[in-house]
Design an enzyme around this catalytic site. Structure first.
Site, PDB file in Angstrom:
ATOM      1  CG  HIS A   1      -2.030  -1.011   1.158  1.00  0.00           C
ATOM      2  ND1 HIS A   1      -3.261  -0.757   0.603  1.00  0.00           N
ATOM      3  CD2 HIS A   1      -2.076  -2.303   1.583  1.00  0.00           C
ATOM      4  CE1 HIS A   1      -4.028  -1.831   0.690  1.00  0.00           C
ATOM      5  NE2 HIS A   1      -3.323  -2.798   1.277  1.00  0.00           N
TER       6      HIS A   1
ATOM      7  CG  ASP B   1      -3.451  -3.794   4.937  1.00  0.00           C
ATOM      8  OD1 ASP B   1      -2.558  -2.946   5.136  1.00  0.00           O
ATOM      9  OD2 ASP B   1      -4.483  -3.545   4.278  1.00  0.00           O
ATOM     10  CD  GLU B   2      -5.545  -5.902   1.018  1.00  0.00           C
ATOM     11  OE1 GLU B   2      -6.549  -6.502   0.599  1.00  0.00           O
ATOM     12  OE2 GLU B   2      -5.434  -4.659   0.983  1.00  0.00           O
ATOM     13  CB  ALA B   3       2.914  -6.848   2.278  1.00  0.00           C
TER      14      ALA B   3
END
Length: 640
Positions: A292, A355-357
């Site tokens: 992100h 998150d969401e790496a």
């Protein structure tokens, strides 16, 4: 023609607090002034049956033990609607005073941090607490005991009564939050402050600001004197603030138009923090990473291993960017950013995302966190991160922000080591989800079809092997891919944020969906009068509140009343003039409604009606809405 405004609402039997096991209340059209149903539900509240407390133009706010700060806040709340001076004083209490009593041993035992007691009777309204925060929370309850017109920013003449009651109250969890994603679409400082003011009504005490993401970087970072790599920190806002989530990857428009652009100077951010602090709200800033991070990479090419400038992204896509976990420049950059954010933020937490790496790689992800966590500790802060970051060993007191169950085993392992959890399960807390498939804005990946207040209320925050002491609270995230401005943020938030607020405040054994739904019925009037946008759920029996003037005139004409009617459809009004004549009269909204605007205040107008002879007449106004009938009376002094 002189008008004296007063508020009249038909009395309908209602308890201060409905027992948790009560059956759903029958639809009602009105709520007796001073018997406002409290949100969130107090731990213990009893209507004593004594005469009500009445606020008058001679009332004072008596501040004891250093309660002046809360007294000033309360005075600012009540003066616009009442028109009373309400001076904050240290005098001995007299009949009609509001007493704020601050001191040790005033709160319920064992709940000193935010507990309070509230007693109202014919003599006074007394709020007692050990801390200013507890007093402030008691004020939020007291304002709900007053008529909904207390939320008006203009004067309303009425009997300002509060039902005689005895309340002892404190929160289930100490962390009761909402998250605003200002990265994908910007909210102004004034909009955030107004959102805070709305949320504290329901005892929300934490504001999580998602400041950075793939789409934009919203917080200014100044270039430090020690800048070994010569990073251009000004570019974070010069370039990174120009992004926003405008479209899906396929080109389809997100929301009702392009995302709002902008950024916060450090003075802006400090203003938000100060406003929150004055309302006993802790700000939790989030700088997301290592994923992100496209806005940072696009702003400062040196953060990219290849030094190539990345393009800004105006889509909703995520998961494709990463900081370089093996580059010293990454940690130089993060030290600068987090030092400045920490210095501006008095709260205990720094949210580091995590998150969401998806393209970082597992080993690099672990290295990133192991490098960053000591930096956060060195700043005197506790780290907070989305539950993926439980993959590394966390220090005791670190907070895992739980949003999905894919890493539950890791979460439980870190909890056993002393980490704590804030619950935000996406399907029952994410405010950005559509209410139903017809919602003009919102997403639907986490909650489909039926995502109204009831789904956001009827879930367990302690579950999946966690205990009551493992969970410190709940947060309702409002992601902003489709949000454009404050009114839309409010429309997605209310009434669902009130559901989350009660999940965070009220003991589990006392929570009951039917009871909660009944108490929501009077919320629409209060939000309407306060100017807060909301979605008027068709399953709530919304109440009607009427403000009507006594008038001194021989010919009644024009506007004669205003009222709230949150339910869908155009209400009807009938006016009995009190002289033997009766007719339907015109109702029109004071503000335009639409798919993203709740029905606002309505006004009632009458054609010229000449009274046949001088005298005093008692007029009766009847309002019919889809959820019931409300009636009020006002006096016509026809002596001219």
């Amino acid at each position: 023609m002189r008008r004296t405004w007063r508020t009249v609402v038909v009395a309908t039997a209602a308890l201060l607090v409905i027992p948790a096991a009560a059956a759903p209340a029958a639809p009602i059209a009105t709520v007796e002034p001073g018997v406002q149903r409290l949100l969130p539900r107090p731990v213990a509240a009893v209507a004593t049956g004594r005469a009500p407390f009445t606020l008058t133009e001679d009332s004072h706010i008596v501040a004891r033990g250093g309660a002046e700060r809360v007294g000033d806040y309360l005075g600012d709340l009540l003066r616009p609607a009442t028109g009373y001076r309400l001076p904050v004083t240290g005098r001995s209490p007299r009949r009609g005073d509001i007493v704020l009593d601050l001191g040790r041993g005033k709160a319920p035992a064992g709940h000193e941090a935010e507990g309070y007691r509230l007693v109202t009777d014919e003599r006074s309204a007394t709020i007692s607490a050990d801390t200013p925060a507890g007093l402030f929370l008691g004020v939020q309850t007291f304002r709900q005991l007053l008529p909904a017109w207390a939320e008006s920013r203009t004067r309303v003449s009425t009997a300002w009564r509060a039902q005689a009651a005895r309340i002892s109250d404190y929160p289930r969890f100490g962390y009761r939050g909402v998250m605003l994603d200002v990265a994908r679409s910007y909210l102004t400082v004034a909009e955030i402050k107004r959102y805070i003011d709305s949320a504290v009504r329901f005892k929300v005490n934490t504001l999580h600001l998602h400041l950075t993401d793939d789409q934009a970087w919203r917080i200014a970072i100044s270039t430090p004197a020690d800048n070994p790599s010569g990073l251009d920190y000004d570019a974070l806002t010069r370039v990174g603030s120009r992004g926003g989530a405008d479209i899906y990857a396929n080109g389809t428009q997100l929301g009702t138009g392009p995302a709002t652009r902008g950024y916060y100077t450090q003075r802006d951010y400090a203003e938000i923090v100060a406003h929150a602090k004055a309302r006993f709200v802790t700000v939790v800033p989030e700088i997301d990473g290592p994923g992100h991070t496209n806005a940072a990479l696009a702003s400062i090419p040196k953060l990219n291993p290849d030094g190539v400038v990345k393009p800004m992204n105006n889509t909703a896509d995520v998961g494709y960017s990463t900081l370089d976990a093996n580059s010293p420049v990454t940690y130089e950059f993060l030290r600068t950013v987090f030092r400045q954010i920490a210095a501006l933020t008095p709260g205990p937490y720094l949210h580091i995302g995590g998150d969401e790496a998806l393209v970082t790689g597992h080993d690099n992800y672990l290295r990133y966190l192991r490098e960053l966590l000591p930096e956060v500790a060195a700043l005197g802060k506790l780290p907070m991160g989305w539950n993926e970051y439980a993959a590394v060993d966390l220090p005791p007191g670190a907070v895992i922000h739980f949003w999905r169950g894919s890493t539950l085993a890791d979460v439980l392992k870190q909890v056993a080591r002393g980490a704590k959890v804030v619950m935000s399960p996406a399907g029952t807390t994410y405010l950005d989800q559509k209410y139903d498939p017809t919602s003009p804005i919102g997403l639907s990946w986490a909650c489909r079809n039926a995502c109204d207040f009831d789904r956001y209320y009827d879930w367990l925050p302690v579950r999946d092997g966690l205990t009551e002491t493992d969970v410190i609270g709940v947060t309702a995230p409002l992601w902003s891919e489709t949000v454009r401005g404050l009114a839309q943020a409010e429309w997605l938030s209310y009434p669902r944020l009130v559901s989350i607020a009660e999940v965070g405040w009220t003991p589990q054994a006392d929570r009951n969906l039917a009871d909660f739904t009944a108490r929501l019925s009077s919320l629409g009037s209060r939000l309407t009068i306060a100017g807060i946008n909301f979605r008027p759920s068709p399953t709530i029996p919304w109440t009607t509140d009427i403000s009507a003037p006594d008038q001194h005139t021989r010919t009644l004409r024009g506007e004669v009343a205003r009222f709230t009617a949150p339910s869908a459809g155009t209400p009807l009004a009938t006016l009995d003039y009190g002289d033997g004549t009766k007719s339907d009269v015109t109702v029109t909204p004071t503000t335009p409604a639409g798919p993203l605007a709740a029905p606002g205040l309505w006004k009632v107008t009458t054609p010229d009606h000449r009274y046949p002879r001088p005298g005093t007449y008692r007029a009766t106004l009847t309002i019919t809405t889809p959820t019931g009938v409300a009636t009020t009376h006002f006096t016509i002094h026809a002596h001219h």
